[in-house]
Design an enzyme around this catalytic site. Structure first.
Site, PDB file in Angstrom:
ATOM      1  N   VAL A 115      46.965  40.404  44.013  1.00 18.97           N
ATOM      2  CA  VAL A 115      46.685  39.717  42.756  1.00 18.97           C
ATOM      3  C   VAL A 115      45.307  39.079  42.879  1.00 18.97           C
ATOM      4  O   VAL A 115      45.015  38.416  43.885  1.00 18.97           O
ATOM      5  CB  VAL A 115      47.753  38.634  42.461  1.00 18.97           C
ATOM      6  CG1 VAL A 115      47.401  37.851  41.199  1.00 18.97           C
ATOM      7  CG2 VAL A 115      49.132  39.277  42.330  1.00 18.97           C
TER       8      VAL A 115
ATOM      9  N   THR B 282      36.206  44.259  35.084  1.00  9.80           N
ATOM     10  CA  THR B 282      37.138  43.375  34.384  1.00  9.80           C
ATOM     11  C   THR B 282      36.608  43.022  32.999  1.00  9.80           C
ATOM     12  O   THR B 282      35.396  42.980  32.799  1.00  9.80           O
ATOM     13  CB  THR B 282      37.301  42.094  35.227  1.00  9.80           C
ATOM     14  OG1 THR B 282      37.964  42.443  36.426  1.00  9.80           O
ATOM     15  CG2 THR B 282      38.064  41.006  34.521  1.00  9.80           C
TER      16      THR B 282
HETATM   17  N1  ASP Z   1      37.774  39.808  39.461  1.00  9.97           N
HETATM   18  C1  ASP Z   1      38.550  41.029  39.444  1.00  9.97           C
HETATM   19  C2  ASP Z   1      39.563  40.983  40.555  1.00  9.97           C
HETATM   20  O1  ASP Z   1      39.223  40.548  41.626  1.00  9.97           O
HETATM   21  C3  ASP Z   1      37.735  42.255  39.584  1.00  9.97           C
HETATM   22  C4  ASP Z   1      36.586  42.368  38.635  1.00  9.97           C
HETATM   23  O2  ASP Z   1      36.168  41.405  38.022  1.00  9.97           O
HETATM   24  O3  ASP Z   1      36.081  43.468  38.487  1.00  9.97           O
HETATM   25  O4  ASP Z   1      40.660  41.453  40.373  1.00  9.97           O
END
Ligand code: ASP
Length: 310
Positions: free
Chosen positions: A207, A178
Protein backbone atom coordinates in the site's frame (compact mmCIF):
# COMPACT_ATOMS: atom_id res chain seq x y z
CA UNK A 1 11.82 22.16 -6.61
CA UNK A 2 10.27 23.20 -9.94
CA UNK A 3 7.06 25.21 -10.09
CA UNK A 4 4.61 24.56 -12.94
CA UNK A 5 1.94 26.93 -11.69
CA UNK A 6 1.57 29.35 -8.81
CA UNK A 7 -1.45 31.45 -7.90
CA UNK A 8 -1.69 34.19 -5.31
CA UNK A 9 -4.68 34.25 -2.90
CA UNK A 10 -7.91 35.74 -4.29
CA UNK A 11 -8.71 39.35 -3.43
CA UNK A 12 -9.65 39.70 0.24
CA UNK A 13 -12.98 38.06 1.07
CA UNK A 14 -13.56 36.93 -2.51
CA UNK A 15 -14.21 33.25 -3.16
CA UNK A 16 -13.36 31.88 -6.59
CA UNK A 17 -13.60 28.22 -7.60
CA UNK A 18 -10.21 26.76 -8.50
CA UNK A 19 -9.28 23.27 -9.69
CA UNK A 20 -5.83 21.68 -9.96
CA UNK A 21 -5.20 18.18 -11.31
CA UNK A 22 -2.19 15.92 -11.79
CA UNK A 23 -1.49 12.81 -13.80
CA UNK A 24 1.71 11.80 -12.04
CA UNK A 25 5.30 12.97 -11.76
CA UNK A 26 8.40 11.13 -12.82
CA UNK A 27 10.92 10.46 -15.54
CA UNK A 28 9.44 11.99 -18.66
CA UNK A 29 10.69 9.38 -21.11
CA UNK A 30 9.16 6.38 -19.37
CA UNK A 31 5.59 7.59 -19.60
CA UNK A 32 5.94 9.35 -22.93
CA UNK A 33 7.38 6.20 -24.50
CA UNK A 34 3.92 4.71 -24.03
CA UNK A 35 2.00 7.39 -25.93
CA UNK A 36 2.40 10.80 -27.45
CA UNK A 37 2.33 13.84 -25.17
CA UNK A 38 -0.69 15.08 -27.05
CA UNK A 39 -2.79 12.16 -25.81
CA UNK A 40 -1.80 12.94 -22.22
CA UNK A 41 -2.70 16.59 -22.73
CA UNK A 42 -6.11 15.62 -24.09
CA UNK A 43 -6.69 13.28 -21.14
CA UNK A 44 -5.74 16.01 -18.66
CA UNK A 45 -7.99 18.52 -20.43
CA UNK A 46 -10.95 16.08 -20.31
CA UNK A 47 -10.45 15.67 -16.56
CA UNK A 48 -10.14 19.42 -16.06
CA UNK A 49 -13.34 20.02 -18.06
CA UNK A 50 -15.25 17.46 -16.02
CA UNK A 51 -14.18 18.93 -12.67
CA UNK A 52 -14.75 22.47 -13.90
CA UNK A 53 -18.31 21.61 -15.04
CA UNK A 54 -19.07 20.38 -11.54
CA UNK A 55 -17.78 23.59 -9.97
CA UNK A 56 -19.55 25.84 -12.48
CA UNK A 57 -22.80 23.96 -11.75
CA UNK A 58 -22.37 24.85 -8.08
CA UNK A 59 -21.38 21.36 -6.92
CA UNK A 60 -19.04 20.81 -3.99
CA UNK A 61 -15.26 20.62 -4.13
CA UNK A 62 -15.58 16.92 -3.29
CA UNK A 63 -17.88 16.41 -6.30
CA UNK A 64 -15.42 18.24 -8.53
CA UNK A 65 -12.29 16.33 -7.49
CA UNK A 66 -14.12 13.00 -7.83
CA UNK A 67 -15.42 14.00 -11.29
CA UNK A 68 -11.91 14.91 -12.46
CA UNK A 69 -10.24 11.82 -11.02
CA UNK A 70 -12.89 9.47 -12.48
CA UNK A 71 -12.03 10.71 -15.98
CA UNK A 72 -8.34 9.97 -15.39
CA UNK A 73 -9.14 6.54 -13.90
CA UNK A 74 -11.17 5.67 -17.01
CA UNK A 75 -8.34 6.79 -19.31
CA UNK A 76 -5.89 3.86 -19.77
CA UNK A 77 -2.91 6.21 -20.24
CA UNK A 78 -2.77 7.12 -16.56
CA UNK A 79 -1.65 4.95 -13.65
CA UNK A 80 -5.06 4.71 -11.97
CA UNK A 81 -8.18 2.67 -12.66
CA UNK A 82 -8.01 0.99 -16.09
CA UNK A 83 -4.41 1.01 -17.29
CA UNK A 84 -2.93 1.16 -13.79
CA UNK A 85 0.58 -0.10 -13.06
CA UNK A 86 0.75 -3.80 -12.24
CA UNK A 87 2.20 -5.70 -9.30
CA UNK A 88 5.02 -8.13 -9.93
CA UNK A 89 2.37 -10.87 -10.19
CA UNK A 90 0.66 -8.94 -13.01
CA UNK A 91 -2.38 -7.93 -10.96
CA UNK A 92 -3.86 -4.45 -10.55
CA UNK A 93 -4.21 -3.42 -6.90
CA UNK A 94 -5.63 0.07 -6.68
CA UNK A 95 -5.43 2.67 -3.91
CA UNK A 96 -7.53 5.84 -3.63
CA UNK A 97 -8.45 8.46 -1.05
CA UNK A 98 -10.69 11.51 -0.70
CA UNK A 99 -10.90 14.17 2.00
CA UNK A 100 -12.82 17.41 2.44
CA UNK A 101 -12.08 20.58 4.37
CA UNK A 102 -14.28 19.47 7.28
CA UNK A 103 -11.85 16.63 7.91
CA UNK A 104 -14.10 13.89 6.54
CA UNK A 105 -11.99 11.23 4.82
CA UNK A 106 -12.37 7.90 3.05
CA UNK A 107 -9.88 5.56 1.40
CA UNK A 108 -9.47 2.12 -0.13
CA UNK A 109 -6.32 0.07 -0.59
CA UNK A 110 -5.79 -3.03 -2.74
CA UNK A 111 -9.12 -2.35 -4.45
CA UNK A 112 -9.87 -4.77 -7.30
CA UNK A 113 -13.57 -4.62 -8.13
CA UNK A 114 -14.90 -1.05 -7.99
CA UNK A 115 -14.58 0.32 -11.51
CA UNK A 116 -13.68 3.73 -10.07
CA UNK A 117 -11.62 3.37 -6.88
CA UNK A 118 -12.12 7.07 -6.12
CA UNK A 119 -15.86 6.43 -5.77
CA UNK A 120 -15.14 3.50 -3.45
CA UNK A 121 -13.05 5.86 -1.31
CA UNK A 122 -15.92 8.34 -1.30
CA UNK A 123 -18.32 5.56 -0.30
CA UNK A 124 -16.09 4.75 2.69
CA UNK A 125 -16.35 8.43 3.66
CA UNK A 126 -20.11 8.66 3.18
CA UNK A 127 -21.40 5.18 3.99
CA UNK A 128 -19.16 3.79 6.75
CA UNK A 129 -17.82 4.79 10.15
CA UNK A 130 -14.30 4.05 8.93
CA UNK A 131 -11.57 5.89 7.05
CA UNK A 132 -9.61 3.10 5.27
CA UNK A 133 -10.81 -0.25 3.97
CA UNK A 134 -8.38 -2.80 2.51
CA UNK A 135 -9.45 -5.18 -0.28
CA UNK A 136 -13.12 -4.19 -0.46
CA UNK A 137 -15.09 -7.09 -1.99
CA UNK A 138 -17.19 -6.89 -5.15
CA UNK A 139 -20.30 -7.39 -3.00
CA UNK A 140 -19.39 -4.45 -0.79
CA UNK A 141 -18.82 -2.19 -3.80
CA UNK A 142 -22.11 -3.29 -5.38
CA UNK A 143 -23.85 -2.66 -2.05
CA UNK A 144 -22.59 0.93 -2.29
CA UNK A 145 -24.28 1.10 -5.74
CA UNK A 146 -20.93 1.37 -7.49
CA UNK A 147 -20.19 -0.08 -10.94
CA UNK A 148 -18.11 -3.23 -10.48
CA UNK A 149 -15.80 -5.04 -12.91
CA UNK A 150 -13.71 -8.20 -13.01
CA UNK A 151 -10.10 -7.51 -11.91
CA UNK A 152 -8.71 -8.05 -15.42
CA UNK A 153 -10.69 -5.00 -16.62
CA UNK A 154 -7.84 -2.87 -15.21
CA UNK A 155 -5.03 -4.79 -16.95
CA UNK A 156 -3.96 -3.37 -20.32
CA UNK A 157 -1.47 -4.75 -22.85
CA UNK A 158 0.88 -1.79 -22.53
CA UNK A 159 1.10 -2.16 -18.75
CA UNK A 160 1.77 -5.89 -19.15
CA UNK A 161 4.57 -5.06 -21.59
CA UNK A 162 5.93 -2.44 -19.18
CA UNK A 163 5.90 -4.97 -16.35
CA UNK A 164 7.69 -7.58 -18.50
CA UNK A 165 10.36 -5.04 -19.43
CA UNK A 166 10.87 -3.99 -15.81
CA UNK A 167 11.07 -7.59 -14.61
CA UNK A 168 13.61 -8.37 -17.32
CA UNK A 169 15.45 -5.20 -16.18
CA UNK A 170 15.35 -3.70 -19.64
CA UNK A 171 14.04 -0.46 -18.16
CA UNK A 172 14.06 1.04 -14.67
CA UNK A 173 10.73 0.73 -12.82
CA UNK A 174 8.51 3.73 -13.46
CA UNK A 175 7.73 5.68 -10.32
CA UNK A 176 5.05 7.88 -11.76
CA UNK A 177 1.55 8.25 -13.08
CA UNK A 178 -0.76 8.52 -10.07
CA UNK A 179 -3.66 10.92 -10.59
CA UNK A 180 -5.23 13.48 -8.28
CA UNK A 181 -7.21 16.68 -7.93
CA UNK A 182 -7.74 19.49 -5.42
CA UNK A 183 -10.47 22.13 -5.60
CA UNK A 184 -12.14 25.11 -3.98
CA UNK A 185 -15.88 25.39 -4.60
CA UNK A 186 -18.15 28.44 -4.77
CA UNK A 187 -18.76 28.26 -1.00
CA UNK A 188 -15.04 28.21 -0.23
CA UNK A 189 -14.98 24.49 0.63
CA UNK A 190 -11.86 22.50 -0.29
CA UNK A 191 -11.29 18.82 -1.06
CA UNK A 192 -8.70 16.43 -2.46
CA UNK A 193 -8.83 13.09 -4.28
CA UNK A 194 -5.94 10.81 -5.30
CA UNK A 195 -5.97 7.46 -7.12
CA UNK A 196 -3.21 5.07 -8.22
CA UNK A 197 -2.11 1.61 -9.24
CA UNK A 198 1.05 2.15 -7.19
CA UNK A 199 4.57 1.42 -8.43
CA UNK A 200 5.31 -0.85 -11.39
CA UNK A 201 6.28 -4.34 -10.16
CA UNK A 202 5.42 -3.54 -6.55
CA UNK A 203 4.94 -6.44 -4.15
CA UNK A 204 1.45 -7.90 -3.94
CA UNK A 205 -0.27 -6.27 -0.96
CA UNK A 206 1.93 -3.16 -0.95
CA UNK A 207 0.00 0.00 0.00
CA UNK A 208 1.44 3.37 -0.99
CA UNK A 209 1.00 6.93 0.20
CA UNK A 210 -2.11 7.61 -1.92
CA UNK A 211 -4.47 5.74 0.40
CA UNK A 212 -2.88 7.10 3.57
CA UNK A 213 -4.49 10.28 4.84
CA UNK A 214 -1.77 12.82 5.63
CA UNK A 215 0.83 11.15 3.40
CA UNK A 216 -0.39 11.33 -0.22
CA UNK A 217 -3.77 12.95 0.37
CA UNK A 218 -4.89 15.58 2.90
CA UNK A 219 -7.44 18.41 3.19
CA UNK A 220 -8.41 20.86 5.90
CA UNK A 221 -10.27 24.16 5.78
CA UNK A 222 -7.66 25.39 8.29
CA UNK A 223 -4.69 24.84 5.99
CA UNK A 224 -4.66 23.29 2.52
CA UNK A 225 -6.00 20.56 0.25
CA UNK A 226 -3.13 18.55 -1.28
CA UNK A 227 -2.68 15.53 -3.53
CA UNK A 228 0.75 13.94 -4.00
CA UNK A 229 2.48 11.73 -6.53
CA UNK A 230 5.91 10.15 -6.47
CA UNK A 231 7.91 7.60 -4.54
CA UNK A 232 5.25 6.58 -2.06
CA UNK A 233 7.47 5.19 0.66
CA UNK A 234 9.21 8.57 1.09
CA UNK A 235 5.88 10.39 1.08
CA UNK A 236 4.70 8.07 3.87
CA UNK A 237 7.89 8.44 5.91
CA UNK A 238 7.81 12.22 5.55
CA UNK A 239 3.99 12.43 5.94
CA UNK A 240 4.39 14.89 3.10
CA UNK A 241 0.81 16.11 2.60
CA UNK A 242 0.33 16.89 6.27
CA UNK A 243 3.82 18.30 6.63
CA UNK A 244 3.04 20.99 4.04
CA UNK A 245 -0.34 21.62 5.71
CA UNK A 246 1.23 21.98 9.16
CA UNK A 247 3.83 24.45 7.89
CA UNK A 248 1.03 26.58 6.40
CA UNK A 249 -1.18 26.33 9.47
CA UNK A 250 1.26 26.62 12.34
CA UNK A 251 4.30 28.13 10.67
CA UNK A 252 2.35 30.82 8.88
CA UNK A 253 4.51 30.45 5.77
CA UNK A 254 3.18 30.84 2.24
CA UNK A 255 2.10 27.72 0.39
CA UNK A 256 5.18 27.98 -1.81
CA UNK A 257 7.54 28.45 1.15
CA UNK A 258 5.94 25.56 3.03
CA UNK A 259 6.07 23.26 0.03
CA UNK A 260 9.71 24.12 -0.65
CA UNK A 261 10.67 23.40 2.97
CA UNK A 262 8.90 20.03 2.89
CA UNK A 263 10.58 19.06 -0.40
CA UNK A 264 13.96 20.03 1.04
CA UNK A 265 13.53 18.30 4.37
CA UNK A 266 11.34 15.31 3.64
CA UNK A 267 11.97 14.39 0.00
CA UNK A 268 15.45 15.60 -1.00
CA UNK A 269 16.96 14.10 2.15
CA UNK A 270 15.53 10.73 1.21
CA UNK A 271 16.67 11.03 -2.39
CA UNK A 272 13.03 10.83 -3.43
CA UNK A 273 11.19 12.54 -6.26
CA UNK A 274 7.57 13.41 -6.91
CA UNK A 275 5.08 16.20 -7.25
CA UNK A 276 2.28 17.96 -5.38
CA UNK A 277 -0.80 20.00 -6.20
CA UNK A 278 -2.11 22.10 -3.34
CA UNK A 279 -4.36 25.06 -2.59
CA UNK A 280 -5.58 27.05 0.39
CA UNK A 281 -9.24 28.02 1.01
CA UNK A 282 -8.10 31.60 0.24
CA UNK A 283 -7.19 30.61 -3.31
CA UNK A 284 -3.40 30.37 -3.06
CA UNK A 285 -2.41 27.45 -5.33
CA UNK A 286 0.77 25.63 -6.35
CA UNK A 287 1.75 22.84 -8.72
CA UNK A 288 5.31 21.74 -7.91
CA UNK A 289 7.62 18.78 -8.50
CA UNK A 290 11.24 17.75 -8.07
CA UNK A 291 11.03 14.97 -10.67
CA UNK A 292 12.04 15.43 -14.32
CA UNK A 293 8.47 16.05 -15.36
CA UNK A 294 4.92 16.21 -14.13
CA UNK A 295 1.56 15.85 -15.86
CA UNK A 296 -0.79 18.47 -14.46
CA UNK A 297 -3.40 21.09 -15.21
CA UNK A 298 -5.32 23.92 -13.60
CA UNK A 299 -8.51 25.88 -14.04
CA UNK A 300 -8.63 29.23 -12.38
CA UNK A 301 -12.10 30.73 -11.80
CA UNK A 302 -10.53 34.19 -12.21
CA UNK A 303 -10.85 34.95 -15.88
CA UNK A 304 -11.66 31.34 -16.70
CA UNK A 305 -8.02 30.54 -17.45
CA UNK A 306 -6.96 26.90 -17.83
CA UNK A 307 -3.78 25.11 -18.90
CA UNK A 308 -2.41 21.57 -19.00
CA UNK A 309 1.22 20.42 -18.77
CA UNK A 310 2.52 17.20 -20.36
N1 ASP B 1 2.75 7.60 -5.00
C1 ASP B 1 2.32 6.41 -5.69
C2 ASP B 1 2.59 5.21 -4.83
O1 ASP B 1 3.63 5.16 -4.22
C3 ASP B 1 2.98 6.22 -7.01
C4 ASP B 1 2.92 7.39 -7.92
O2 ASP B 1 2.64 8.51 -7.52
O3 ASP B 1 3.15 7.20 -9.11
O4 ASP B 1 1.81 4.29 -4.83
Amino acid sequence: MNILYSRQPSARGEIRPVLLIHGGAGPRTTELALQAAQDYRRGLQDALDSGRSALVAGQSALDAVCAAVMVLEDNPLFNAGRGASLTREGTAELDAAVMDGDGRAGAVAVSRYARNPVLAARAVLERTDHVLLVSPTAELAAGWYLATVEPDYFVTAHRQKQLDEVLQREIAPSKSGTVGAVAIDASGGVACATSTGGMVAQAVGRVGDTALIGAGSFASSKSIAVSCTGEGEAFIQGVVGHDIAARVRYGGATLEGSTRATYDEELAGRGATGGTIALTPQGEALIAHNSNAMFAGHWDGDGDHSAVYA
